[in-house]
Design an enzyme around this catalytic site. Sequence first.
Site, PDB file in Angstrom:
ATOM      1  N   TYR A 203       0.821  -1.216   0.000  1.00  0.00           N
ATOM      2  CA  TYR A 203       0.000   0.000   0.000  1.00  0.00           C
ATOM      3  C   TYR A 203       0.853   1.263   0.000  1.00  0.00           C
ATOM      4  O   TYR A 203       0.398   2.314  -0.428  1.00  0.00           O
ATOM      5  CB  TYR A 203      -0.901   0.026   1.239  1.00  0.00           C
ATOM      6  CG  TYR A 203      -2.243  -0.640   1.039  1.00  0.00           C
ATOM      7  CD1 TYR A 203      -2.329  -1.968   0.654  1.00  0.00           C
ATOM      8  CD2 TYR A 203      -3.423   0.059   1.257  1.00  0.00           C
ATOM      9  CE1 TYR A 203      -3.559  -2.580   0.486  1.00  0.00           C
ATOM     10  CE2 TYR A 203      -4.652  -0.544   1.098  1.00  0.00           C
ATOM     11  CZ  TYR A 203      -4.718  -1.858   0.710  1.00  0.00           C
ATOM     12  OH  TYR A 203      -5.927  -2.454   0.544  1.00  0.00           O
TER      13      TYR A 203
ATOM     14  N   LYS B 193       3.308 -15.228   1.901  1.00  0.00           N
ATOM     15  CA  LYS B 193       3.632 -16.066   0.747  1.00  0.00           C
ATOM     16  C   LYS B 193       5.144 -16.257   0.750  1.00  0.00           C
ATOM     17  O   LYS B 193       5.855 -15.781  -0.141  1.00  0.00           O
ATOM     18  CB  LYS B 193       3.161 -15.393  -0.549  1.00  0.00           C
ATOM     19  CG  LYS B 193       1.665 -15.454  -0.778  1.00  0.00           C
ATOM     20  CD  LYS B 193       1.187 -16.812  -1.295  1.00  0.00           C
ATOM     21  CE  LYS B 193       1.607 -17.033  -2.740  1.00  0.00           C
ATOM     22  NZ  LYS B 193       1.215 -18.402  -3.220  1.00  0.00           N
TER      23      LYS B 193
ATOM     24  N   ASP C 299      -2.685 -17.972   0.281  1.00  0.00           N
ATOM     25  CA  ASP C 299      -3.688 -18.583  -0.609  1.00  0.00           C
ATOM     26  C   ASP C 299      -4.318 -19.806   0.060  1.00  0.00           C
ATOM     27  O   ASP C 299      -5.545 -19.983   0.040  1.00  0.00           O
ATOM     28  CB  ASP C 299      -3.088 -18.930  -1.981  1.00  0.00           C
ATOM     29  CG  ASP C 299      -1.828 -19.784  -1.896  1.00  0.00           C
ATOM     30  OD1 ASP C 299      -1.232 -19.872  -0.802  1.00  0.00           O
ATOM     31  OD2 ASP C 299      -1.440 -20.380  -2.921  1.00  0.00           O
TER      32      ASP C 299
ATOM     33  N   ASP D 239      -6.283  -7.175   3.743  1.00  0.00           N
ATOM     34  CA  ASP D 239      -7.426  -6.515   3.104  1.00  0.00           C
ATOM     35  C   ASP D 239      -8.342  -7.577   2.494  1.00  0.00           C
ATOM     36  O   ASP D 239      -9.563  -7.564   2.695  1.00  0.00           O
ATOM     37  CB  ASP D 239      -6.905  -5.557   2.026  1.00  0.00           C
ATOM     38  CG  ASP D 239      -8.031  -4.823   1.319  1.00  0.00           C
ATOM     39  OD1 ASP D 239      -8.951  -4.363   2.016  1.00  0.00           O
ATOM     40  OD2 ASP D 239      -7.993  -4.732   0.081  1.00  0.00           O
TER      41      ASP D 239
END
Length: 369
Positions: free
Chosen positions: A142, A192, A224, A248
């Site tokens: 962000y 990840k 994921d 988010d």
Amino acid sequence: MPSPTLLILPGDGIGLEVMTEVRRVISWFQSEHIIDLEVIEDLVGGAAYDVHGTPLSDETLEKARLADAVLLGAVGGEKYEKLDFSLRPERGLLKLRKELDLFANLRPAQCFDSLADFSSLKKEVVSGLDILIVRELTSGVYFGEPRGIFTEGNERVGINTQRYTESEIERVARTAFDLAMHRACRLCSMEKANVMESGVLWREVVTRVGAEYPSVALSHMYADAGAMQLTRDPKQFDVIVTDNLFGDILSDLAAMLTGSLGMLPSASLGALRKNGRPQALYEPVHGSAPDIANRGIANPSACILSFAMALRYSFDLGTEADRLESAVESALADGIRTADLAQADDQVPVSTTEMGDAILSRLENSKRD
Ligand code: IPM
Ligand code: MG
């Protein structure tokens, strides 16, 4: 000692309507002499743009910095969608988060028993669900540099940068461990690490901090796989800690497990200040909902529950927070439903004010318990 201050920023759209109900709840606590609070109010988002030409003025930012807690309604609306990126209502919110260094975003996803049917998942998968997502809020992709749209040869390239320092990971991890200690003592960290170096560092730092919290069971998941597990068996989780972007996405996913966005509060916490209170911003997870604004039908519960979080995390009034949460839960259990939750065709939904009335009358009754 001066009274602690709460800055109210109703914002735009249904933010104004739901905040009216929160004001009534605050007045009730004040009239019962349960809290001594100085409430001040200001503009944010489109409402601030209309008056000051900016979604967050420096004066408002300064008031937010000095307040013991900030409660925000919602920002945004159709008429602002054509504005330059830097003037959009959302930028006001992002600036508040960044300038106040509100690095830990707490997003509880709780499924109230009486609302389990609203979930798109099977009732038994979600009923009794009570998880807390701790999302890092002031760094990551962000805010990372370089960012922008650049020209490379004869085409353009859009660039954003995922970036985390050890200290940024460490502080949000610590918040998540502290919160887990007061819950079911389980923390799952999601990143990840299989493809991103920032994820490798994230996992390493969270593991290191975890050594200081032997009573919390720490696990790690790729984000994921975490999304998959959240839909397969969400009740396996207690607290989840993750970065800004994954947080988010995963928090929207978790919100929908409960089936009722109108019920979900959030808190964004920063560092502890000299007075022992964290810099803090509370807001409902829902947006300004321009489609239903000004009709008096919005559900005020999420904003009222956000105020309950303020009682718990900013004003040391955990018992009163429990009491307010129970009042909301009991109104729902009695079948009182705003339009977003009305199910049966023959059920006439209550208005925003009537939902406020229902919660207030249960608060009043709780005095006699
Ligand atoms: C949220 C929202 C914001 C975000 C937007 C409105 C900038 O989606 O609070 O989750 O992406 O953080
Ligand atoms: Mg979001």
